[in-house]
Design an enzyme around this catalytic site. Structure first.
Site, PDB file in Angstrom:
ATOM      1  N   HIS A 206      -0.389  -4.910  27.482  1.00  0.00           N
ATOM      2  CA  HIS A 206      -1.732  -4.894  26.898  1.00  0.00           C
ATOM      3  C   HIS A 206      -2.828  -5.376  27.829  1.00  0.00           C
ATOM      4  O   HIS A 206      -3.993  -5.410  27.440  1.00  0.00           O
ATOM      5  CB  HIS A 206      -1.770  -5.729  25.611  1.00  0.00           C
ATOM      6  CG  HIS A 206      -1.643  -7.211  25.831  1.00  0.00           C
ATOM      7  ND1 HIS A 206      -0.428  -7.844  25.940  1.00  0.00           N
ATOM      8  CD2 HIS A 206      -2.573  -8.175  25.965  1.00  0.00           C
ATOM      9  CE1 HIS A 206      -0.615  -9.146  26.122  1.00  0.00           C
ATOM     10  NE2 HIS A 206      -1.910  -9.376  26.155  1.00  0.00           N
TER      11      HIS A 206
HETATM   12  C1  UD1 Z   1      -6.586 -10.695  23.372  1.00  0.00           C
HETATM   13  C2  UD1 Z   1      -6.825 -11.772  24.420  1.00  0.00           C
HETATM   14  C3  UD1 Z   1      -5.693 -11.774  25.423  1.00  0.00           C
HETATM   15  C4  UD1 Z   1      -4.362 -11.912  24.736  1.00  0.00           C
HETATM   16  C5  UD1 Z   1      -4.205 -10.863  23.656  1.00  0.00           C
HETATM   17  C6  UD1 Z   1      -2.966 -11.159  22.873  1.00  0.00           C
HETATM   18  C7  UD1 Z   1      -9.178 -12.192  24.909  1.00  0.00           C
HETATM   19  C8  UD1 Z   1     -10.263 -12.003  25.898  1.00  0.00           C
HETATM   20  N1  UD1 Z   1      -8.056 -11.506  25.147  1.00  0.00           N
HETATM   21  O1  UD1 Z   1      -6.592  -9.448  24.045  1.00  0.00           O
HETATM   22  O2  UD1 Z   1      -5.861 -12.887  26.299  1.00  0.00           O
HETATM   23  O3  UD1 Z   1      -3.344 -11.772  25.684  1.00  0.00           O
HETATM   24  O4  UD1 Z   1      -5.326 -10.925  22.754  1.00  0.00           O
HETATM   25  O5  UD1 Z   1      -2.534 -10.093  22.118  1.00  0.00           O
HETATM   26  O6  UD1 Z   1      -9.344 -12.933  23.983  1.00  0.00           O
HETATM   27  N2  UD1 Z   1      -6.960  -4.400  17.945  1.00  0.00           N
HETATM   28  C9  UD1 Z   1      -6.466  -3.840  16.801  1.00  0.00           C
HETATM   29  N3  UD1 Z   1      -6.010  -4.688  15.823  1.00  0.00           N
HETATM   30  C10 UD1 Z   1      -6.038  -6.023  15.920  1.00  0.00           C
HETATM   31  C11 UD1 Z   1      -6.548  -6.589  17.101  1.00  0.00           C
HETATM   32  C12 UD1 Z   1      -7.016  -5.762  18.107  1.00  0.00           C
HETATM   33  O7  UD1 Z   1      -6.430  -2.628  16.645  1.00  0.00           O
HETATM   34  O8  UD1 Z   1      -5.598  -6.735  14.998  1.00  0.00           O
HETATM   35  C13 UD1 Z   1      -7.432  -3.499  19.020  1.00  0.00           C
HETATM   36  C14 UD1 Z   1      -8.914  -3.149  18.926  1.00  0.00           C
HETATM   37  O9  UD1 Z   1      -9.083  -1.832  19.340  1.00  0.00           O
HETATM   38  C15 UD1 Z   1      -9.534  -4.085  19.956  1.00  0.00           C
HETATM   39  C16 UD1 Z   1      -8.432  -4.184  21.006  1.00  0.00           C
HETATM   40  O10 UD1 Z   1      -7.220  -4.129  20.285  1.00  0.00           O
HETATM   41  O11 UD1 Z   1     -10.735  -3.617  20.482  1.00  0.00           O
HETATM   42  C17 UD1 Z   1      -8.491  -5.440  21.845  1.00  0.00           C
HETATM   43  O12 UD1 Z   1      -8.494  -6.610  21.015  1.00  0.00           O
HETATM   44  P1  UD1 Z   1      -9.115  -7.998  21.577  1.00  0.00           P
HETATM   45  O13 UD1 Z   1      -8.821  -9.101  20.651  1.00  0.00           O
HETATM   46  O14 UD1 Z   1     -10.539  -7.807  21.964  1.00  0.00           O
HETATM   47  O15 UD1 Z   1      -8.368  -8.209  22.943  1.00  0.00           O
HETATM   48  P2  UD1 Z   1      -6.819  -8.112  23.256  1.00  0.00           P
HETATM   49  O16 UD1 Z   1      -6.623  -7.023  24.247  1.00  0.00           O
HETATM   50  O17 UD1 Z   1      -6.048  -8.079  21.992  1.00  0.00           O
HETATM   51  N1  UDP Z   2       5.015 -10.849  19.976  1.00  0.00           N
HETATM   52  C1  UDP Z   2       5.386 -10.422  18.704  1.00  0.00           C
HETATM   53  N2  UDP Z   2       5.531  -9.086  18.469  1.00  0.00           N
HETATM   54  C2  UDP Z   2       5.354  -8.148  19.425  1.00  0.00           C
HETATM   55  C3  UDP Z   2       4.985  -8.594  20.735  1.00  0.00           C
HETATM   56  C4  UDP Z   2       4.813  -9.944  20.965  1.00  0.00           C
HETATM   57  O1  UDP Z   2       5.570 -11.235  17.804  1.00  0.00           O
HETATM   58  O2  UDP Z   2       5.512  -6.949  19.154  1.00  0.00           O
HETATM   59  C5  UDP Z   2       4.822 -12.304  20.216  1.00  0.00           C
HETATM   60  C6  UDP Z   2       5.579 -12.879  21.391  1.00  0.00           C
HETATM   61  O3  UDP Z   2       6.906 -13.209  21.029  1.00  0.00           O
HETATM   62  C7  UDP Z   2       4.737 -14.111  21.704  1.00  0.00           C
HETATM   63  C8  UDP Z   2       3.343 -13.631  21.411  1.00  0.00           C
HETATM   64  O4  UDP Z   2       3.460 -12.510  20.555  1.00  0.00           O
HETATM   65  O5  UDP Z   2       5.075 -15.171  20.832  1.00  0.00           O
HETATM   66  C9  UDP Z   2       2.644 -13.244  22.691  1.00  0.00           C
HETATM   67  O6  UDP Z   2       1.443 -12.636  22.427  1.00  0.00           O
HETATM   68  P1  UDP Z   2       0.740 -11.590  23.394  1.00  0.00           P
HETATM   69  O7  UDP Z   2       1.713 -11.009  24.340  1.00  0.00           O
HETATM   70  O8  UDP Z   2      -0.018 -10.666  22.524  1.00  0.00           O
HETATM   71  O9  UDP Z   2      -0.349 -12.494  24.132  1.00  0.00           O
HETATM   72  P2  UDP Z   2      -0.334 -13.325  25.510  1.00  0.00           P
HETATM   73  O10 UDP Z   2       0.778 -14.302  25.435  1.00  0.00           O
HETATM   74  O11 UDP Z   2      -0.216 -12.338  26.614  1.00  0.00           O
HETATM   75  O12 UDP Z   2      -1.679 -13.963  25.542  1.00  0.00           O
END
Ligand code: UD1
Ligand code: UDP
Length: 370
Positions: A206
């Site tokens: 992601h």
């Molecule tokens: C965010 C965090 C990242 C973290 C990740 C964990 C920031 C800057 N980034 O990134 O550090 O590793 O979360 O997963 O805070 N979306 C959905 N449904 C949801 C949430 C998001 O569809 O419930 C989609 C939307 O299109 C959105 C995109 O994901 O625009 C990105 O979501 P966002 O929270 O902005 O950033 P992440 O890439 O999830």
């Molecule tokens: N995770 C989950 N389901 C998934 C992928 C990840 O429950 O399909 C959990 C994973 O075990 C960990 C957390 O989500 O506990 C990590 O989140 P993510 O990778 O979104 O964020 P990051 O750690 O990169 O900020």
């Protein structure tokens, strides 16, 4: 400030397994606390499932901020939290990790004169093209209590001028959650659920550096297909890159299966039985380190080098992924591997002890606000 109320702010998927053990340990100590969910993540599989599976209390407040550009999302988080903090007047706001909800909450609390605890302080990738690195640096400068998960974090905070008295090396609360739920991670069930018979690899992807740009996405798809040439690949795909990776052809290999994000228990059941994991996640680098599953991290750097020196992680480029994966699959899992210090399941308890002392005004000398 006479209040002894602690407010936890969570927003995104990785916040929940970090917050759960802290909230539990503070609850056992009878500390008054409330949980705010900003709503940065909102899908059932990205947020709500964690509340159910990790026995987190339902949020007292859900700000429902949703998705947006960095500025819009952070602004919505800040506006909602400012109103809330003014009304609730907490003694301490606890923030987790490095997401926009973390830094938004820290800025608002700092400007209202409310103390801040940062769980997972001091991690550094030294890569300011990552939004998380900016969030980490800003949050750590504003925090009054800094809870570090690994020794390198202590060095980074010292180098940035953070007073040592504010920093506590406590271990890793995300690993508390992993160890507390280990019995629920059923690899055999995962095999049955996903129809897996032989070697398999789990992938989570992601990061903007892998999924935002069409050229990066095309390279990533090529790399993932080279892994699918040697083993079954299951990709519980984060919503961020889904459309771009689909357009780049990710779904077109018959041994690579893209599925929706999994619940925490189901995901770690699948990971536990995997021959290897390919990821750009921060948390997954840590979890594989404890589970002993080889982890190939598709990034140029990591803020979690302890998972390389003490764990199962290694950094790989997209170009070399297929080759490295075939080596790792042939070598099999290590029988034994070192584990980072204090990743022992008791970090939440250590954090709660410091927080309780702080809000009761019994903080050790030198731990006051700057
Ligand atoms: C965010 C965090 C990242 C973290 C990740 C964990 C920031 C800057 N980034 O990134 O550090 O590793 O979360 O997963 O805070 N979306 C959905 N449904 C949801 C949430 C998001 O569809 O419930 C989609 C939307 O299109 C959105 C995109 O994901 O625009 C990105 O979501 P966002 O929270 O902005 O950033 P992440 O890439 O999830
Ligand atoms: N995770 C989950 N389901 C998934 C992928 C990840 O429950 O399909 C959990 C994973 O075990 C960990 C957390 O989500 O506990 C990590 O989140 P993510 O990778 O979104 O964020 P990051 O750690 O990169 O900020």
């Amino acid at each position: 400030m006479s209040s002894e109320l602690v407010i936890h702010v969570t927003g995104a998927r990785p916040n929940f397994p970090k917050a759960a053990p802290v909230i539990r340990a503070l609850g056992a100590r009878g500390v008054a606390q409330e949980l705010v969910h900003t709503g940065q993540h909102y899908d059932d599989a990205m947020a709500k499932v964690f509340f159910r599976q990790l026995a987190l209390p339902q949020p007292d407040v859900d700000l429902g901020v949703g998705s947006g550009s960095h500025a819009r999302q952070t602004a919505a988080i800040m506006t909602g939290l400012e109103e809330l903090f003014l009304a609730r007047r907490p003694a301490l706001v606890v923030v987790y990790g490095d997401v926009n909800s973390t830094v938004g909450a820290a800025i608002v609390a700092a400007k209202l004169g409310i103390a801040i605890a940062h769980v997972e302080a001091g991690l550094r990738s030294f890569d300011r093209t990552m939004p998380e690195e900016i969030n980490r640096v800003v949050t750590d400068q504003l925090a009054d209590l800094l809870f570090a998960t690994s020794p390198d974090a202590l060095t980074h905070l010292g180098n940035e001028g953070v007073r040592a008295g504010k920093v506590h090396f406590v271990g890793n609360p995300m690993i508390d959650t992993l160890l507390a739920n280990l019995d629920r991670f059923d690899a055999d069930q995962a095999r049955r659920d996903h129809g897996l018979n032989g070697d398999y690899v789990v992938a989570t992807l992601h990061r903007p550096s892998n999924v935002d740009d069409p050229d990066d996405a095309a390279e990533l798809v090529k790399a993932m297909h080279s892994v699918a040439d040697i083993a079954e690949v299951v990709v519980p795909l984060h919503p961020r890159g889904r459309a771009r990776l689909e357009a780049a052809g990710l779904f077109s290999h018959d041994r690579l299966r893209v599925i929706d994000p999994l619940g925490y228990v189901e995901f770690l059941g699948l990971v536990r039985g995997a021959n290897a994991v390919v990821t750009d996640s921060g948390g997954v680098q840590e979890e594989t380190t404890i589970l002993g599953v080889p982890c190939l991290t598709l990034r140029a750097n990591t803020e979690r080098p302890v998972t390389i020196t003490h764990g199962t992680n290694r950094l790989v480029t997209r170009a070399e992924l297929g080759f490295v994966a075939s080596q790792v699959l042939s070598a099999g899992r290590a029988a034994d591997w070192p584990v980072p210090p204090l990743w022992d399941g008791r970090a939440g308890e250590r954090i709660a002890e410091v927080i309780e002392a702080y809000v009761h005004g019994k903080g050790a000398a030198g731990e006051g606000r700057d």
